[in-house]
Design a protein around this motif. Sequence first.
Motif, PDB file in Angstrom:
ATOM      1  N   ALA A  37      -3.015  25.629  52.034  1.00  0.00           N
ATOM      2  CA  ALA A  37      -3.369  26.895  51.377  1.00  0.00           C
ATOM      3  C   ALA A  37      -2.272  27.928  51.576  1.00  0.00           C
ATOM      4  O   ALA A  37      -1.942  28.685  50.648  1.00  0.00           O
ATOM      5  CB  ALA A  37      -4.704  27.408  51.920  1.00  0.00           C
ATOM      6  N   ALA A  38      -1.689  27.970  52.768  1.00  0.00           N
ATOM      7  CA  ALA A  38      -0.589  28.900  53.033  1.00  0.00           C
ATOM      8  C   ALA A  38       0.599  28.591  52.120  1.00  0.00           C
ATOM      9  O   ALA A  38       1.177  29.500  51.503  1.00  0.00           O
ATOM     10  CB  ALA A  38      -0.169  28.824  54.499  1.00  0.00           C
ATOM     11  N   ASN A  39       0.963  27.330  52.031  1.00  0.00           N
ATOM     12  CA  ASN A  39       2.091  26.931  51.183  1.00  0.00           C
ATOM     13  C   ASN A  39       1.855  27.304  49.730  1.00  0.00           C
ATOM     14  O   ASN A  39       2.744  27.858  49.064  1.00  0.00           O
ATOM     15  CB  ASN A  39       2.336  25.423  51.280  1.00  0.00           C
ATOM     16  CG  ASN A  39       2.843  24.996  52.623  1.00  0.00           C
ATOM     17  OD1 ASN A  39       3.312  25.806  53.414  1.00  0.00           O
ATOM     18  ND2 ASN A  39       2.749  23.708  52.903  1.00  0.00           N
ATOM     19  N   LEU A  40       0.678  26.997  49.211  1.00  0.00           N
ATOM     20  CA  LEU A  40       0.377  27.262  47.805  1.00  0.00           C
ATOM     21  C   LEU A  40       0.319  28.766  47.520  1.00  0.00           C
ATOM     22  O   LEU A  40       0.772  29.217  46.467  1.00  0.00           O
ATOM     23  CB  LEU A  40      -0.923  26.575  47.411  1.00  0.00           C
ATOM     24  CG  LEU A  40      -0.850  25.041  47.416  1.00  0.00           C
ATOM     25  CD1 LEU A  40      -2.232  24.428  47.265  1.00  0.00           C
ATOM     26  CD2 LEU A  40       0.101  24.536  46.331  1.00  0.00           C
TER      27      LEU A  40
ATOM     28  N   LEU B  55      -0.654  19.256  44.658  1.00  0.00           N
ATOM     29  CA  LEU B  55      -1.450  20.260  43.951  1.00  0.00           C
ATOM     30  C   LEU B  55      -0.595  21.162  43.073  1.00  0.00           C
ATOM     31  O   LEU B  55      -1.074  21.684  42.062  1.00  0.00           O
ATOM     32  CB  LEU B  55      -2.252  21.102  44.942  1.00  0.00           C
ATOM     33  CG  LEU B  55      -3.364  20.363  45.676  1.00  0.00           C
ATOM     34  CD1 LEU B  55      -4.017  21.270  46.725  1.00  0.00           C
ATOM     35  CD2 LEU B  55      -4.409  19.836  44.700  1.00  0.00           C
ATOM     36  N   ASN B  56       0.656  21.365  43.463  1.00  0.00           N
ATOM     37  CA  ASN B  56       1.566  22.211  42.681  1.00  0.00           C
ATOM     38  C   ASN B  56       3.000  21.760  42.923  1.00  0.00           C
ATOM     39  O   ASN B  56       3.648  22.237  43.851  1.00  0.00           O
ATOM     40  CB  ASN B  56       1.393  23.688  43.062  1.00  0.00           C
ATOM     41  CG  ASN B  56       2.332  24.588  42.284  1.00  0.00           C
ATOM     42  OD1 ASN B  56       3.030  24.148  41.373  1.00  0.00           O
ATOM     43  ND2 ASN B  56       2.358  25.847  42.649  1.00  0.00           N
ATOM     44  N   PRO B  57       3.532  20.848  42.090  1.00  0.00           N
ATOM     45  CA  PRO B  57       4.898  20.360  42.288  1.00  0.00           C
ATOM     46  C   PRO B  57       5.955  21.462  42.322  1.00  0.00           C
ATOM     47  O   PRO B  57       7.014  21.284  42.897  1.00  0.00           O
ATOM     48  CB  PRO B  57       5.121  19.420  41.100  1.00  0.00           C
ATOM     49  CG  PRO B  57       3.744  18.959  40.733  1.00  0.00           C
ATOM     50  CD  PRO B  57       2.857  20.157  40.995  1.00  0.00           C
ATOM     51  N   GLU B  58       5.659  22.618  41.737  1.00  0.00           N
ATOM     52  CA  GLU B  58       6.599  23.730  41.777  1.00  0.00           C
ATOM     53  C   GLU B  58       6.712  24.338  43.177  1.00  0.00           C
ATOM     54  O   GLU B  58       7.592  25.152  43.439  1.00  0.00           O
ATOM     55  CB  GLU B  58       6.202  24.800  40.765  1.00  0.00           C
ATOM     56  CG  GLU B  58       6.349  24.320  39.327  1.00  0.00           C
ATOM     57  CD  GLU B  58       5.868  25.347  38.320  1.00  0.00           C
ATOM     58  OE1 GLU B  58       5.562  26.495  38.715  1.00  0.00           O
ATOM     59  OE2 GLU B  58       5.810  24.994  37.136  1.00  0.00           O
ATOM     60  N   SER B  59       5.827  23.922  44.085  1.00  0.00           N
ATOM     61  CA  SER B  59       5.861  24.445  45.456  1.00  0.00           C
ATOM     62  C   SER B  59       6.744  23.592  46.367  1.00  0.00           C
ATOM     63  O   SER B  59       6.709  23.759  47.580  1.00  0.00           O
ATOM     64  CB  SER B  59       4.443  24.503  46.037  1.00  0.00           C
ATOM     65  OG  SER B  59       3.962  23.199  46.323  1.00  0.00           O
TER      66      SER B  59
ATOM     67  N   HIS C 265       2.956  30.764  45.077  1.00  0.00           N
ATOM     68  CA  HIS C 265       2.464  31.529  43.929  1.00  0.00           C
ATOM     69  C   HIS C 265       2.841  33.018  44.006  1.00  0.00           C
ATOM     70  O   HIS C 265       3.291  33.591  43.020  1.00  0.00           O
ATOM     71  CB  HIS C 265       0.943  31.381  43.806  1.00  0.00           C
ATOM     72  CG  HIS C 265       0.376  32.078  42.617  1.00  0.00           C
ATOM     73  ND1 HIS C 265       0.523  31.595  41.341  1.00  0.00           N
ATOM     74  CD2 HIS C 265      -0.307  33.245  42.505  1.00  0.00           C
ATOM     75  CE1 HIS C 265      -0.064  32.421  40.497  1.00  0.00           C
ATOM     76  NE2 HIS C 265      -0.575  33.435  41.180  1.00  0.00           N
ATOM     77  N   PHE C 266       2.664  33.635  45.167  1.00  0.00           N
ATOM     78  CA  PHE C 266       2.836  35.084  45.284  1.00  0.00           C
ATOM     79  C   PHE C 266       4.185  35.519  45.849  1.00  0.00           C
ATOM     80  O   PHE C 266       4.524  36.695  45.799  1.00  0.00           O
ATOM     81  CB  PHE C 266       1.711  35.688  46.135  1.00  0.00           C
ATOM     82  CG  PHE C 266       0.367  35.596  45.472  1.00  0.00           C
ATOM     83  CD1 PHE C 266       0.051  36.405  44.397  1.00  0.00           C
ATOM     84  CD2 PHE C 266      -0.571  34.693  45.930  1.00  0.00           C
ATOM     85  CE1 PHE C 266      -1.194  36.319  43.781  1.00  0.00           C
ATOM     86  CE2 PHE C 266      -1.818  34.595  45.323  1.00  0.00           C
ATOM     87  CZ  PHE C 266      -2.134  35.407  44.245  1.00  0.00           C
ATOM     88  N   GLY C 267       4.949  34.582  46.444  1.00  0.00           N
ATOM     89  CA  GLY C 267       6.286  34.907  46.928  1.00  0.00           C
ATOM     90  C   GLY C 267       6.335  35.507  48.324  1.00  0.00           C
ATOM     91  O   GLY C 267       5.318  35.582  49.018  1.00  0.00           O
TER      92      GLY C 267
END
Length: 161
Positions: free
Chosen positions: A12-15, A70-74, A19-21
């Motif tokens: 959750a921290a990573n995502l 969950l989010n490859p952009e991460s 997302h928010f930078g």
Amino acid sequence: MYVLVYIAAAAAANLTVAHFGPASTPIVGFLLIGLDLAVRDRLHLNWRGRALWGRMLVLIVAAGGISYVLNPESASVALASLAAFSAAAIASAVVFQAGRRYPVLLRANAANVAGAAIDSIIFPLIAFGTIFPAIAALQFAAKVGGGALWSWIVFRNVRVS
């Protein structure tokens, strides 16, 4: 249960950061990384040398892997998290173990300071290519404060002999 909490909080921290930078890292540090620091110490006690390092590495890699799936952009955040959590876990474990003659809350908070310091330098450097001094200082303070709160919750009924 602590294994799932650790992985979920780290992912959750990573995502959230992906997302928010960088500006989100102090809040994430207090709520989620502080939780991970406290849970890491609890797992340290629970596992007491039974493949502690291997198990911690699996947890850290699992959280990064889940973040990526969950989010490859991460990916850059997940990689930064893997490096920072690994280095922070080593520093935290050394301090936690070295203080074994002290009360568990003192050990946990001292370990959290070490882990938070390492994480607050390595993570932004890898994730964002730089360290934002004000954000890094806020991150550090938030992780230490969150770690203290979460340690109190996690260890409030624990007696260590």
